[in-house]
Write a protein that holds these residues in place. Structure first.
Motif, PDB file in Angstrom:
ATOM      1  N   ILE A  55      34.401  45.636  47.895  1.00 41.68           N
ATOM      2  CA  ILE A  55      35.065  45.890  46.696  1.00 41.68           C
ATOM      3  C   ILE A  55      36.306  45.045  47.192  1.00 41.68           C
ATOM      4  O   ILE A  55      36.969  44.977  48.148  1.00 41.68           O
ATOM      5  CB  ILE A  55      35.607  47.225  46.341  1.00 41.68           C
ATOM      6  N   LYS A  56      36.399  43.903  46.245  1.00 43.94           N
ATOM      7  CA  LYS A  56      37.663  42.985  46.556  1.00 43.94           C
ATOM      8  C   LYS A  56      38.264  42.599  45.241  1.00 43.94           C
ATOM      9  O   LYS A  56      37.765  42.448  44.038  1.00 43.94           O
ATOM     10  CB  LYS A  56      37.238  41.906  47.234  1.00 43.94           C
ATOM     11  N   LEU A  57      39.661  42.337  45.443  1.00 42.13           N
ATOM     12  CA  LEU A  57      40.391  42.003  44.211  1.00 42.13           C
ATOM     13  C   LEU A  57      39.937  40.662  43.581  1.00 42.13           C
ATOM     14  O   LEU A  57      39.616  39.645  44.285  1.00 42.13           O
ATOM     15  CB  LEU A  57      41.641  42.053  44.260  1.00 42.13           C
ATOM     16  N   LEU A  58      39.761  40.748  42.230  1.00 38.24           N
ATOM     17  CA  LEU A  58      39.515  39.285  41.593  1.00 38.24           C
ATOM     18  C   LEU A  58      40.410  38.269  41.856  1.00 38.24           C
ATOM     19  O   LEU A  58      41.570  38.482  41.496  1.00 38.24           O
ATOM     20  CB  LEU A  58      39.375  39.380  39.966  1.00 38.24           C
ATOM     21  N   GLY A  59      40.021  37.274  42.781  1.00 43.91           N
ATOM     22  CA  GLY A  59      40.994  35.958  42.977  1.00 43.91           C
ATOM     23  C   GLY A  59      42.039  36.346  44.137  1.00 43.91           C
ATOM     24  O   GLY A  59      42.816  35.554  44.349  1.00 43.91           O
ATOM     25  N   GLY A  60      41.907  37.492  44.716  1.00 49.01           N
ATOM     26  CA  GLY A  60      42.868  38.018  45.737  1.00 49.01           C
ATOM     27  C   GLY A  60      43.978  38.805  45.280  1.00 49.01           C
ATOM     28  O   GLY A  60      44.470  38.850  44.035  1.00 49.01           O
TER      29      GLY A  60
END
Length: 578
Positions: A155-160
């Motif tokens: 799971i990672k943030l969209l665009g950082g």
């Protein structure tokens, strides 16, 4: 065979325990056995013989409940605490079995050598030892499932992350309006499934239903936990969490825990308010806490920038918490009077527990507590987890979908406003909350959460009544203003009545719809958990959104299936570190 443990902390005579991993609990309910031994772990004197044997007994219960990872954790705890040498072979034997049963055959074979060493030290006849050795060899030679690869979805943030509010995606920003206060909006078009926020709470408290099953610090499900060093009320997943909890406020909470949770009319929201205060005082010190409160109370800067520190709005800082809206000016006199009473009781209990508050600062402390209590009432979030394990007590599974875990305060996600048709959904990943888009969201649109009241499940009048009483506002969202029907009406709507506003082929819609309900059928029959179809579900949701006028039942079905899949498969994800 395991025997009942007594409580040495109550000066009762302890009974001798004979721990035998190879004999099942005959005529015994495994859940009851687990609960019994778990309580024995929590109440036995730390590092005593009774404590060590209780941990070993609990590992046996966990083995028969097929909680193999927790069983192994307890085995390691018991061995580290000097479990009797002549019985140690039983724990090694159990660990070999656990490793084999979870598909870690290579590790099981390595552990087998340690088992043989300890079996040689057991006070058993040679024939018995040989029989046990042959049994384990046969187990290791059996065909088993493939080695587990422990592959997780990331799971990672969209665009950082956003550089000023790191809990948010770089495509989400804060805005302010007179009518809605601070809110979150997107700076780009968003698709279903995009991760828009990842936040760890500033503070949280377990719900009473989870005291014996979840870590008191990180809220992770924990069936092989270790107790507090001083009280018998809470457990932790490891020593690190126990130390963090003590430093962050449990050193005061510990002695007042039983008194507070049993105080009439005070529930988990008041407990959370108290813990926020204790954590803040422990981290800042009482003098700095008071100075910070006074400065924030007197602050007259831009409303949108309240809670920022050096240009950043951080989830782990007290200023972010204290500047959340408490709606004190909108509350009734009776409501505020009750919350002042809560604050007075809290101050009295904390003083008795050893927190030294100068008399001339009681007014400031009390005032800050009232605001925290009000802010928690308006901003706290609850998290749940699926009660799909054999170890949950039977009285907790009346609703087989949700088990309350904790109440949390999260400064960033608290900025989300309510909508009866929310475009985002929150999910709990071991105490970290992930915010995922559950609708297509156009650029410059606001993100909307739901305060537990959906148009599909609650009548409009009930929604408005609860929102007004607890959150002090009247909802004017599109479903409310247009009187959208509830799901019990939408689910009976024929598809022939759907209003398609594009020239898309009906075959495309029908084929995609048929696949949706095939997936739902598979999930309901427990043929799969649905995770392999998650991308299709996101795509189908967007297809409906872009082509068919809402509200329609199929849109609700697709959304709820996505929520259920994410909820039930949370243990298959890990979160990217930033």
């Amino acid at each position: 065979m395991e025997c009942k443990l007594t409580n040495p902390k109550n000066n009762k005579k302890a009974r001798k325990i004979r721990e035998d991993a190879n004999v099942k609990f005959q005529n015994r309910d495994y859940i009851s056995a687990f609960c019994e031994y778990n309580k024995s772990v929590m109440t036995a004197k730390i590092d005593s013989k009774d404590y060590v044997l209780a941990v070993a007994n609990r590992s046996a219960a966990l083995y028969y409940l097929e909680e193999y990872e927790d069983c192994i954790h307890d085995i390691h705890q018991a061995l580290a605490k000097k479990y009797p040498t002549e019985l140690a072979y039983k724990l090694y034997e159990r660990e070999v079995k656990c490793l084999k049963l979870i598909g870690k055959t290579s590790q099981a074979k390595l552990k087998f050598n340690e088992f043989l060493l300890h079996l040689s030290r057991a006070l058993l006849p040679k024939e018995k030892k040989k029989d046990i050795e042959l049994q384990i060899k046969r187990l290791l030679n059996e065909t088993n499932k493939k080695e587990t690869n422990n592959k997780f979805n990331l799971i990672k943030l969209l665009g950082g992350p956003n550089k000023n509010i790191p809990a948010l995606s770089k495509f989400v920003k804060m805005k302010y309006s007179e009518s809605m206060g601070r809110c979150l909006v997107v700076s780009s078009d968003i698709n279903p499934g995009d991760v828009l926020a990842i936040e760890k709470p500033y503070a949280g408290v377990l719900r009473q239903e989870s005291y014996e099953h979840n870590c008191h610090n990180c809220f992770k499900r924990c069936l092989s936990g270790i107790p507090c060093l001083k009280c018998t009320q809470v457990i932790y997943c490891n020593e690190i969490c126990r130390e963090k909890s003590y430093v962050n406020g449990h050193k005061y909470e510990c002695s007042m825990f039983s008194t507070f949770i049993n105080w009439p009319s005070m529930g988990h929201m008041e407990h959370l308010s108290l813990y926020i205060f204790l954590k803040s005082v422990c981290n800042l010190g009482l003098e700095k806490y008071i100075a910070t409160v006074c400065a924030l109370n007197a602050e007259t800067t831009d409303p949108m920038m309240r809670g920022f520190n050096n240009g950043k709005y951080l989830s782990d800082q007290f200023c972010s918490v204290y500047t959340l809206e408490g709606n004190e000016t909108k509350r009734t006199v009776s409501d505020l009077f009750l919350r002042h009473c809560y604050a007075a009781v809290m101050v009295s209990i904390m003083t008795i527990a050893g927190l030294q508050i100068p008399n001339h600062q009681l007014g400031t402390i009390g005032e800050s507590l009232v605001h925290i209590i009000c802010a928690v009432s308006s901003n706290a979030h609850g998290i749940t987890q699926p009660p799909n394990r054999k170890t949950w007590s039977l009285d907790l599974v009346n609703d087989n979908r949700f088990m309350p875990v904790a109440s949390l305060l999260m400064p960033v996600l608290s900025l989300l406003n309510h909508h009866c048709d929310p475009n985002v959904v929150r999910h709990n990943y071991h105490g970290t909350i992930v915010l995922t888009a559950i609708q297509p969201i156009s650029k410059d649109s606001q993100l909307f959460d739901n305060y537990g009241l959906l148009y599909a499940t609650h009548p409009k009048e009930k929604r408005h009544q609860i929102l007004k009483n607890q959150y002090c506002f009247r909802c004017e969202c599109f479903p409310c203003e247009n009187n959208w029907p509830m799901y019990n009406v939408l689910s009976n709507q024929p598809k022939s009545e759907y209003k398609i506003f594009t020239d898309i082929s009906s075959d495309i819609l029908e084929k995609s719809s048929a696949k949706l309900y095939e997936i739902i059928n598979k999930i309901q029959k427990k043929e799969c958990d649905g995770l392999e179809y998650i991308q299709f579900l996101y795509t189908h949701l967007k297809l409906l959104h872009d082509n068919i006028k809402r509200p329609i039942g199929e849109y609700c079905d697709c959304q709820e299936t996505i929520k259920e899949v994410l909820y039930s498969t949370a243990n298959k994800f890990i979160i990217e570190d930033y």
